[in-house]
Design an enzyme around this catalytic site. Structure first.
Site, PDB file in Angstrom:
ATOM      1  CB  CYS D 113      46.742  61.538 -12.056  1.00 52.66           C
ATOM      2  SG  CYS D 113      46.996  63.190 -11.399  1.00 52.66           S
ATOM      3  CB  CYS D 117      47.802  66.214  -5.045  1.00 52.71           C
ATOM      4  SG  CYS D 117      47.103  64.588  -4.835  1.00 52.71           S
ATOM      5  CB  THR D 204      47.674  67.688 -13.227  1.00 49.98           C
ATOM      6  OG1 THR D 204      48.938  67.323 -13.752  1.00 49.98           O
ATOM      7  CG2 THR D 204      46.953  66.461 -12.715  1.00 49.98           C
ATOM      8  CD  GLU D 270      48.406  64.867 -17.787  1.00 57.11           C
ATOM      9  OE1 GLU D 270      48.117  64.456 -18.929  1.00 57.11           O
ATOM     10  OE2 GLU D 270      48.423  64.128 -16.790  1.00 57.11           O
ATOM     11  CE1 TYR D 309      53.553  64.266  -8.228  1.00 49.52           C
ATOM     12  CE2 TYR D 309      54.611  62.753  -9.730  1.00 49.52           C
ATOM     13  CZ  TYR D 309      53.855  63.884  -9.503  1.00 49.52           C
ATOM     14  OH  TYR D 309      53.399  64.620 -10.566  1.00 49.52           O
ATOM     15  CB  CYS D 312      49.096  59.809  -5.804  1.00 51.68           C
ATOM     16  SG  CYS D 312      50.517  60.559  -6.631  1.00 51.68           S
TER      17      CYS D 312
END
Lengths: 498, 498, 498, 498
Positions: D113, D117, D204, D270, D309, D312
């Site tokens: 990740c 975004c 995130t 996170e 989603y 990525c």
């Protein structure tokens, strides 16, 4: 394994009818039947109905066949005589397992619904339920039931178990429907019996049965006590009408051929069964208002019947898998790795269903009346899988079959000399297999995935013995989530008592 | 969005036929058709064939409808006139997207295969392939093709793209078959043209077409150069025979009713098309031995057609989802959480197909001839999903519909006063919906999952535009596994060049 | 049901060790173990290894527990004494079923791989195979095996069944590998025994075992006869080295807490077991070149072990389902219909696995040695489902658990007063459940889906007892496609003999 | 395609930072961060956090790379300058598509990740929502937002979009929680701004961001108007604390190696973000009580993020597919048909996700503010598939990888001369690939399916941008079931208006 030893399986000890005797016995019945808007006088001989009779007949014929006799029969716990297993109360987990094997065998031999299971499942459910009901409520239904069972075994009857009411508006209980007759109910209680009105939908094999055994369709409340009604009656009683259900491709059976029907000999049927103020004498009444036992009866019948689907549908699946393999043989694709893999997947799914049926049988247990009940959780799990896997097996069969299955000329085009020449030439697959053979195989797959037999293999797999959501409710109820939570708390080191 | 502005869409600038003109034009053709063993003189009026003509007719009618005109038409890159989109070469990714939307619309309006896509996909594939073939080999096919295309647009023809050969033994190449005619091939090359022999199977909409456009069925090797043949011909040419394919429940259309057929107006059809030494003048020949381009043509046609399925089947899926929702309304189950969830799942699956079709369109690109091609990887992914999801959507629809869908009495039972009374009484669902409405909805679901339309919605979803394995081969080829390996090596810190 | 009656289960008749005795016995062994690059002197006390010892210990403790004793033990067919069921040869289908139930119980009590099954499955496979090998080849392995078995039962040993070779290049047979040692093989045959070299990978529970039972990894050809080798050896023999396998999140066990590990007490382990010219005296050799029986041994061991997974993984699944239900209780989502439905689906899938294990057991049969074998087709079907359903159960558990499972602060953040206050405040779910309880549940789910236990619940479900493709090969071989084709021909009315 | 021409992409016109500048800018921030119970002073340099910074850094580096610049940047609609696409408002469907392609690229380059975004999706959602809110309510949020956006573009900030509240008891609304702070809310309204309290979970990339953009977590009612709050704030503001979330295998990054971590350079993170009476001046407030627009903001942000989603995760999937293919190369199984077929399936599923993301982009439309919104139905369909397919892709990867992935010795065992020799010898696959290469590949697969990256690839695919049920609610709402019912009625010939 069947308990029947060869020594005892003599003629004198047996109540078995031959297939011919069964057919003759059916001819004597005076059904009031409508099909496609017209009254049918001799259902047995009607080309649309006949194949379904042939399927039931097979349950008699195989019981006579030395190769299958042991599986197809059992020793009556009432008389010690050899009876058709369809008339038998399961006396052990071995009996439960043999039931599944018998059903798979018949599925293999007919590639259709052979219709006699409903009655078998009904008598087994009624036996333990009436026994427990009498014990608790002081009623006397169980001895009436045993008298009926004795006649059923002695006469080797096919009995139609009838459970599903039309149900009208699903959001309303039986007594709250706009029309009170949308569930079968007692409209009059008399000294000599009861009068019932209503209908049973989707009655599998009704017109191939000697008697019917009617049960309530769901757990009733006190408010709906008159809907908690169970009884037996001759299938051709005055006061019962039947309207025959249409199936996909049903009228191909009127065309006189043997290819396009796919399965020229066997089939199944369903009918709408209407009770027009039918009188039932007390000796034939098995429940009349004892609403608190209606749920038990439904749950047990449904449980047995959900087990059944792990037998019969697996047998039909065997035929479909074989047909798909032959289709690949016919067009030379049998060695392609993806074809082999799809056949493996079909077998895998089919055997998973079978394993579930065997599993719920092996985990069965004795009820108070002595009759064995399957494990209800696993039987519901079995049926839940049956609402899924036959669809996937059918999808894979269609994949292997190829598009020709649904674009193929008719058998009359094959018979016509001019077009027959073209059909033979251009539908030829591998050179060694006649085009007609290929057409027969593809029509059989069509029959099972789209045609008359798809009703049994697909839609009945979905809704027969209860729609998928009915199984989920039972799985929730039987799954013992609380105990699983305790296991998790113990592992996670949580000590509180919540 | 379509590029057509209102101002230019005048009568003079348009080549559009009305539906009635289309029907009239078809009546003039002299097809040699066999159905069920007999010659059919007027296919348009045959009750089994007529619904399929109605579907194609809808592609003409909607192009006249102001509400849909913009989507249904395009501006010809040849003439600047407004032409039916089915006659158009895609000039942008917007055109590719509009194609999908048009197909979804027609699926919604017919709940059937409307058959005209095959020709549209064929002309688009032939255009770029012949252009590149001429450029590489110095042949002159592209200008012939453009002359044909001009006529097709001017006359607003429906053209049947014909690709699938009977194929005989799948383990053998065309020239190694026991019968060399199992793949269409050139049997004679003459000064004025070629003579072809063979057949094309599963020809969708063949009898509703003015012309046919024949293509090879797979990539040919030099050994099989005579099988690398493409051409156009009038659909009713001497030397072409058609044998009509049977569909599940086809003869219900002969019964005279409007309920049991499920979809009383629309349908699709497939036929076996036989070339008996058909002569094709050079001006109509589009490939004659250039085997190295047969693969390109197949790949592109298949690619366009795999995109198509993400439009048309989604439209049919919309109807099926709506029908399932109505079925739940009819029996009062619409508010059950599991019913709502199943409808959501059906929508989810259906829209996934649509998203794939839009995705492969938006990722399309311009070929050398100027015509836009879809993204081949995503088009194959789209179709691969189409071989799965409609089956699951159908399964869920059958779940919601309930068993009545396959056990329901016929509409003649409804019409018969005596049985009609019982049918109306006992098949009543919620009190406010007439029983006939409920029956119509259930018959429509039956039609789409088991009946004539199931041929289109299920089996054609499986095999049309290539069977599942054909897409997997393309996915493997287009998936660029090598680049993915490099990505993984880079992340894992592996420096070797292997 | 177990055959052990209470009367006979006296101390004198029993060979059972307590958990404490088991642990003490392990301490005496002198393993040569490496973990994370270092030699480990006392594996039992290493915090990474200890939880796996606890799991095996549970197989001893529960056998002492009156509540579980009947299920956990059996009567030895050799001595009549009560032995731990893990040391028992199955004498009936009832024994096969009880084995599955015992495994489910242990899965529930440990939520981990308890490692002792491999040996149980190995002895049962070796028993019938050596018996049949001796009968056919005149060898004398079976009596050697029985002597070993007697000691195993008397000493209540945990035995590690070792089958899987490293295999090197999968496209090459054992003898064709670049390094001949990539499969275990005999490097020397001496008068007093054999010398073996090679390694076994993924050895579950190796360091918790007293002895090892080594088997060949696949059916060998004559060319590879030296690779057809089976034997027993003390687990701590000179000449055996172990390299401990890393698991996801293994080092959390070194952090000193009890929450973040998820399952603070139990676990499983695997190790690479290396034989450095290990000498095996003849009395401990069970196969030495009889390549034609290597396939039978592999097939039977794999069959038993594929049955096992329908027990142990189901028990672990019970814990995971319970944990997911608790997670929903913790955040107030338990009454949402989609949460309830997901829990039902998890139970459904889990019980399907169980039903398959029971099914293959109930369909078991007696081999020539008297030991019962499961139904091989259904055992492979069982395991094939195990390669799928735990993944879906885990996915659904993660769905219910919510994202917090992977974004949650550590237990040290909970312990730190400053951050602990925030963690407690902001990770509070329903007001009545302490935040720590919620964290423990989520960490348990993480443990089972991503952490140390995911190795057992996911990857081992995939590859343990053979990777998915191995089951598919067996399903193809056992599925009897030919018989299914005959069924289809019979139904379709095809008479030819092809 | 990006509109940026080379000519305009000069230094003067660009606001792009280099990766190094980004890292330096982060170092200046004074985050209050806790990790594993301790305060972390320099998050950028902490070995557990560093890889996540590297991922964000890649969004800067690639924007400088001529190969990727066009995709990574866009022309600001505010200034006309070239800005990083992550700071851009989508001005066309082409922009929406390019966003997806950029995300796939970054997934491919980081296998993790990359965290930036959320802010991009937040600014796009806030733009149109504040515009419409101002238009309807006469508020002045949009110009504040534009001022912030201008700074964000000029400074090339990474902004953390913060939406998800802890939520406490899911069955209670925000204001009814036992602790009112379980949702972020305004605790004081002052002349110069507002004071907020509460927390955002699962943030995130929080510690890699310059600013945060906080939004409400769900549609609020009038009763909960104080919870309808949106604002921007410096990420290191006083009054904000962060507690770092643990990930599976997080501490492997502390071990000093490069193999066992799987992905030595990149990761994600996170954190729990706590607002302790944080003051926000009015100029940074974007919503303060306008509850009727909270639903719109959530719906649009979620819609954009559900589209994301499909970019990525597809990029990460590309790496996983490549790794699986390499694993098969390493052990010689690459040519097995089942391995090839599994790779095809992985590609198929991965590309289906991509097609959905492209599809919802191509079907996007202009909102009132000029910013383009995706098609919400298809974006939700995209994400719903993301909650399923990565799990299946991961399962297939584990299938191909083999059990060694989870039983492999550590890299310290490889480094230790004694054990290293054994590891090298016995884990050798095909002779040409070094054992270390094989280990690296397997560790990468472990990382993605069980380790730190599984948090992103599996759990975040499930719950990020909303849990599965959230998408189903949107699909139900956007699916237009009523129109589908009308289609079905029309086809079935039902004329009533019901």
């Amino acid at each position: 394994m069947s308990l029947t030893s060869e020594a005892t399986n003599t003629v004198a000890d047996s109540t078995l009818m031959t297939g011919e005797q069964y057919e003759a016995s059916l001819r004597k019945l005076k059904f009031k039947v409508y099909l496609n808007g017209e009254r049918v006088e001799h259902p047995v001989d009607h080309p649309i109905i006949r194949p379904s009779m042939n399927s039931v007949k097979m349950t008699y014929s195989l019981a006579q066949d030395p190769q299958y006799r042991e599986l197809m029969t059992a020793r009556s716990h009432l008389t010690g005589k050899t009876v058709n297993r369809f008339c038998h109360l399961h006396q052990s987990t071995g009996d439960l397992i043999d039931k599944v094997k018998m059903q798979r065998l018949l599925g293999q031999k007919t590639a259709a619904c052979f219709q006699r299971c409903v009655g078998m499942d009904a008598i087994n459910a009624v036996d333990s339920t009436t026994f427990e009901m009498d014990a608790k409520l002081g009623t006397h239904y169980h001895q009436r039931f045993e008298r009926f069972l004795l006649r059923m075994q002695e006469e080797d009857w096919t009995v139609d178990g009838a459970m599903t009411d039309p149900k009208g508006d699903r959001s309303l209980s039986p007594g709250r429907q706009a029309d009170p007759d949308l569930y079968v109910h007692i409209v009059e209680r008399r000294a000599d019996g009861i009068v019932v009105r209503g209908a049973k939908a989707h009655q599998t094999g009704a017109l191939n049965s000697h008697w019917i055994l009617v049960m309530p369709t769901l757990a009733m409340t006190a408010e709906d006590a008159d809907y908690a009604v169970a009884f037996v009656a001759p299938a051709d009683a005055d006061g019962i009408s039947y309207i025959y259900g249409r199936q996909s491709c049903d009228t191909r059976k009127l065309e006189g051929g043997s290819i396009d029907v796919g399965n020229p000999r066997f089939g199944g049927h369903e009918a709408l069964m209407v009770f027009d103020d039918l009188f039932i004498p007390w000796e034939n009444v098995l429940m009349a208002g004892e609403h608190e036992f209606s749920g038990t009866l439904v749950e047990r019948f449904a449980g047995y019947h959900r087990q059944s689907y792990g037998g019969c549908k697996v047998g039909v699946g065997d035929v479909l898998i074989g047909a798909a393999a032959l289709a690949a043989d016919c067009n030379g694709a049998a060695k392609a790795s993806h074809v082999k893999d799809k056949l493996i997947e079909m077998i895998h799914l089919n055997e998973t269903l079978y394993a579930c049926a065997i599993g719920c049988s092996a985990e069965g247990y004795r009820t108070a009346s002595g009759t064995y009940l399957i494990n209800l959780l696993l039987a519901n799990v079995c049926k839940q899988n049956v609402t899924r896997f036959p669809y996937e097996i059918a999808r894979l069969a269609e994949d292997i079959a190829g598009g020709l299955m649904v674009t193929m000329p008719s058998e009359k085009d094959l018979a016509n000399p001019e077009t027959g020449k073209l059909v033979r030439k251009y539908l030829q697959g591998v050179a060694t297999v006649p085009t007609e053979t290929r057409m027969r195989i593809l029509r059989l797959i069509e029959n099972l995935t789209l045609g008359t037999a798809a009703v049994g293999y697909r839609t009945e797999s979905m809704h027969g013995a209860g729609s998928p959501q009915a199984q989920r409710i039972m799985i929730a109820r039987q799954g013992n989530l609380q105990a699983k939570k305790e296991l998790a708390k113990n592992i996670a080191g949580i000590c509180d008592q919540k």
